[in-house]
Design an enzyme around this catalytic site. Structure first.
Site, short mmCIF file in Angstrom:
data_model
loop_
_atom_site.label_atom_id
_atom_site.label_comp_id
_atom_site.label_asym_id
_atom_site.label_seq_id
_atom_site.Cartn_x
_atom_site.Cartn_y
_atom_site.Cartn_z
N ASP A 61 52.95 21.46 -38.48
CA ASP A 61 53.89 20.50 -39.06
C ASP A 61 55.08 20.34 -38.58
OD1 ASP A 61 53.97 18.28 -41.31
OD2 ASP A 61 55.34 19.77 -41.92
N ASN A 111 60.78 12.16 -42.04
CA ASN A 111 59.70 11.57 -40.82
C ASN A 111 58.30 12.05 -41.36
OD1 ASN A 111 58.69 11.31 -38.58
ND2 ASN A 111 59.26 13.11 -37.41
N ASP A 170 56.35 17.29 -49.42
CA ASP A 170 57.06 17.35 -48.14
C ASP A 170 58.30 17.99 -48.10
OD1 ASP A 170 57.57 17.59 -45.39
OD2 ASP A 170 57.71 15.48 -45.11
#
Length: 446
Positions: free
Chosen positions: A153, A293, A320
């Site tokens: 990631d 992002n 996230d």
């Protein structure tokens, strides 16, 4: 006794068990011992939940705790504290630490740092050594060390050949690969979504194709290998369409979406007034807290993600959570770090969407509980995770669905105060968080 608690008088919404009723929940020694109406006469501390919703503790498939290596941004301890405030009792720690979580020693370090904390921390192992995208990590050793998925990631596995090998190994090991879908060649250093707003702001844009191309490639690779693919932070309409088509033909794919990709558009980069600011010569703000992002996208993509979430194409809401320091963000836009501190605002964002009629209440809870647990088959690691059936972990989020509050980042438990939601009014608060029968946040916390 530690780990004993009676949660009384609330509306229990437990989608994984098919329950929506006024029921009490009794927790003994950290696990659910009974669920029923009017569970009285028990010897246990009581948490009153009248007028509140009682849900399983939230499960986040995508959290950055920054430890080891970037403890000035976040630690496992501060990340767990932020999780508890947000109603999350289980978080999955991503491997872009320093050093990367590409071997058992780093996994063990994070697991030890989380021991006894207010949230359960599950580790995600790196796909490649050092997350450099050149050689596969020792995936079998990582699995044996307890990781629940593999991911690089922050970066996609750019090499198609290496990605194919990774899916083949992951298929044999029975764990999903969680892919950050971004083709670096197509992204071309873009710092926000490519469109009208990026043109107006004079910032380099990143088109949706950078995401979609990797989504479509990985769907084919996973299908050929018989592997499980998880799409991280999906953000593009075409990505949602590709996942829907793949699911229809039987590909083992799941997907997550962040709260901010459901609420905000790329206009947030221009400041609080969004599109109006972008259209005004004096209104441009260049809000680096909205730099994330994948980038915040235009309205059509936000609408598509909401529809895919409602349709079950997207299985989970994941934060996230990406905490950064003030200096990471208070700089030129091109140099600013990507990421939003999101654990403590997730429920409020979904609550706003519920209040606006965009998302049913029970579905929002499902996508934060049973949905993520099922997506990664976490029941095999923590039996009963994401539910409040007898024998399940005593992990509970007690919620007020209608309270309104204003986001004040300076009050976050996270070290990361970076959010474009500062000053925004959200709907729905976490009244209390219970982890293993212990009230670790809010009303009743010791």
């Amino acid at each position: 006794m530690s780990g004993d608690l009676l949660i009384r008088g609330g509306r229990l919404i437990d989608p994984g068990s098919g329950v929506d009723a006024m029921l009490d929940v009794l927790i003994r020694e950290g696990r659910v011992a009974a669920v029923g109406a009017d569970l009285g006469g028990v010897d246990a501390p009581v948490l009153e939940a009248v007028g509140r919703i009682v849900a399983p503790g939230f499960v986040d498939l995508h959290t950055h705790v920054r430890e080891p290596g970037q403890e000035y941004k976040e630690t496992v301890a501060s990340g767990m504290a932020a999780a508890a405030r947000g109603g999350f009792t289980t978080i999955c720690a991503m491997p872009n630490t320093e050093p990367a979580m590409d071997g058992p020693p780093v996994v063990a370090q994070v697991q030890e740092a989380a021991r006894g904390g207010p949230a359960r921390v599950l580790c995600v192992g790196a796909v490649t050594r050092g997350r450099a995208g050149e050689r596969l990590a020792e995936l079998a050793e990582l699995r044996d060390a307890g990781v629940v998925a593999f991911s690089d990631d922050g970066d996609a596995i750019a090499s198609g050949t290496l990605a194919r090998r990774a899916f083949e190994y992951a298929s044999d090991l029975g764990l999903p690969i969680a892919e950050h879908c971004e083709d670096p060649a197509l992204a071309e250093g873009g710092v926000m979504h490519e469109g009208v707003v990026s043109t107006r702001l004079g910032l380099r844009g990143q088109g949706a194709l950078a995401e979609v191309s990797i989504v479509e490639r990985d769907l084919r690779l996973a299908e050929a290998a018989g592997a499980r693919l998880h799409i991280c932070h999906i953000s593009a309409r075409e990505s949602c369409e590709a996942v829907a088509e793949a699911k229809a033909r039987g590909v083992a794919v799941t997907a997550e979406v962040t709260p901010h990709h459901l609420l905000l558009t790329d206009a947030a980069v221009a400041g609080p007034n969004g599109a109006a600011a972008a259209a005004s010569p004096g209104g441009l703000r260049y809000d680096t807290n909205a730099k994330v992002n994948p980038p915040l996208r235009s309205g059509e993509h936000v609408a598509a993600c909401l529809e895919a979430l409602r349709a079950g194409v997207i299985d989970a809401v994941a934060t996230d959570h990406a905490p950064h320091t003030v200096t990471d963000k208070q700089c030129e836009f091109d140099r600013a770090a990507f990421g939003i501190s999101a654990l403590e605002t997730a429920w409020g964002v979904l609550g706003a969407l519920i209040a606006w009629g965009e998302l049913p209440l029970d579905m929002a809870i499902e996508r934060l509980t049973w949905g993520p647990a099922r997506a990664w088959d976490l029941d095999r690691v923590v039996p009963g995770l994401g539910r409040l059936a007898v024998g399940s972990p005593g992990d509970v989020a007690v919620l007020d669905p209608s309270s309104r509050w204003t986001v004040e980042p300076e009050r976050f438990a996270s070290k990361g105060k970076n959010t474009p939601l500062a000053g925004m009014d959200l709907v729905g608060s976490v009244v209390a968080t219970v982890s293993g029968g212990r009230v670790v946040w809010g009303e009743g916390a010791s």
